[in-house]
Design an enzyme around this catalytic site. Structure first.
Site, PDB file in Angstrom:
ATOM      1  CE1 TYR A   1      -4.999  -1.698   4.471  1.00 18.96           C
ATOM      2  CE2 TYR A   1      -3.918   0.357   3.854  1.00 18.96           C
ATOM      3  CZ  TYR A   1      -4.457  -0.870   3.503  1.00 18.96           C
ATOM      4  OH  TYR A   1      -4.428  -1.284   2.192  1.00 18.96           O
TER       5      TYR A   1
ATOM      6  CB  SER B   1      -0.910   0.019   1.232  1.00 23.30           C
ATOM      7  OG  SER B   1      -1.591   1.252   1.348  1.00 23.30           O
TER       8      SER B   1
END
Length: 289
Positions: free
Chosen positions: A152, A138
């Protein structure tokens, strides 16, 4: 089986990148073992089902249970060429409010699930001295100052580091490793349900940022289908990837490139500012070694 027809194992295929990837892989003539947590969640209908096998897998299952599912997947067509660790979840929270319990919940899917699925297939790939592991990273790793998404980002940072080491350890077995790093593509994000204490001190920050995150989705311009088309090209060495070396990092999207460049620039400035003292920390020649 046609030697040109490869077998993909893809986790998290009910929505988003995973669902799109299944469709694209089948359109290239390959076979897919697609996993979902519930069979009714798999909604693709306009695909060739003769080259598709859908199975239940929750990546948070035990290591032994994941190994059993991997053997089941290998048995469908006799081997698996490409494993895509796509399943992931987002757990938005203020770090102090979520604490280590939230971190464990976040890491269970995004990190430990990735490790268990990867390890379940590695003996098969080592025996064949062939295979490709595809991990979904990510861009948030390089934009970790986004409030509420710290857990996250931390989980994906762990995936990034794990994947780099994995690539170094598997090269001698002929196993390729690809880290796909997308950012700001319009896909549905699965959010984990997690009850945590809400501290009044953070009410304004939390409520305001939650509203901004919900609105931000409307302005995302990244096309997830184009992103996954490129992933298939890279893995198969076709299309836009033809003639290019297989990468460890596949940086996808304008936002990812922008945030990675900004991260590198900030890091470089800090290094340049402190280089004179940060490098001058060895033992003195006359001192103890």
């Amino acid at each position: 089986m046609d030697d040109q027809c490869k077998v993909w194992f893809i986790t998290g295929t009910s929505t988003g990148f995973g669902k799109i990837l299944v469709s694209l892989v089948l359109s290239r003539g390959d076979r897919v073992v697609a996993t979902v947590r519930n069979l009714e969640d798999f909604t693709l209908t306009d695909v060739d089902r003769s080259r598709l096998h859908v199975m239940i897998l929750d990546v948070t299952e035990s290591e032994d249970e994941v190994k059993v599912k991997a053997q089941e997947a290998i048995g469908v067509w006799g081997h698996v060429d490409f494993v895509v660790n796509n399943a992931g979840v987002t757990l938005p929270c203020v770090l102090e409010e979520g604490g280590s319990k939230a971190a464990l919940a976040q890491f269970q899917t995004n990190v430990f699930g990735v490790m268990n699925v990867t390890n379940a297939f590695l003996p098969h790939m080592r025996d064949r001295r062939s295979g490709t592991i595809i991990q979904m990273g990510s861009r948030s790793v390089w934009k970790a100052d986004t409030r509420l998404l710290g857990m996250y980002a931390a989980s994906k940072a762990a995936v990034h580091a794990y994947t780099e080491t994995l690539a170094a350890e598997l090269v001698e077995f002929g196993i390729r490793v690809l880290l796909v790093v997308p950012g700001l593509f319009r896909t549905a994000t699965r959010t984990a349900d997690f009850a945590y204490e809400r501290l009044p001190a953070y009410d304004s920050l939390r409520d305001g940022d939650e509203a901004m995150l919900r609105q931000a989705w409307r302005h995302i311009t990244g096309d997830p289908r184009k992103a996954m088309e490129l992933v298939v090209d890279v893995v198969r060495g076709e299309g836009k990837a033809e003639g290019k070396d297989f990468p460890l990092w596949l940086i996808l999207g304008r936002a990812t490139h922008a945030h990675l460049r900004a991260h590198c620039d900030t890091l470089r400035r800090s290094m340049d500012t402190w280089v004179d003292v940060a490098r001058d920390l060895d033992f003195d020649e006359a001192g103890d070694a």
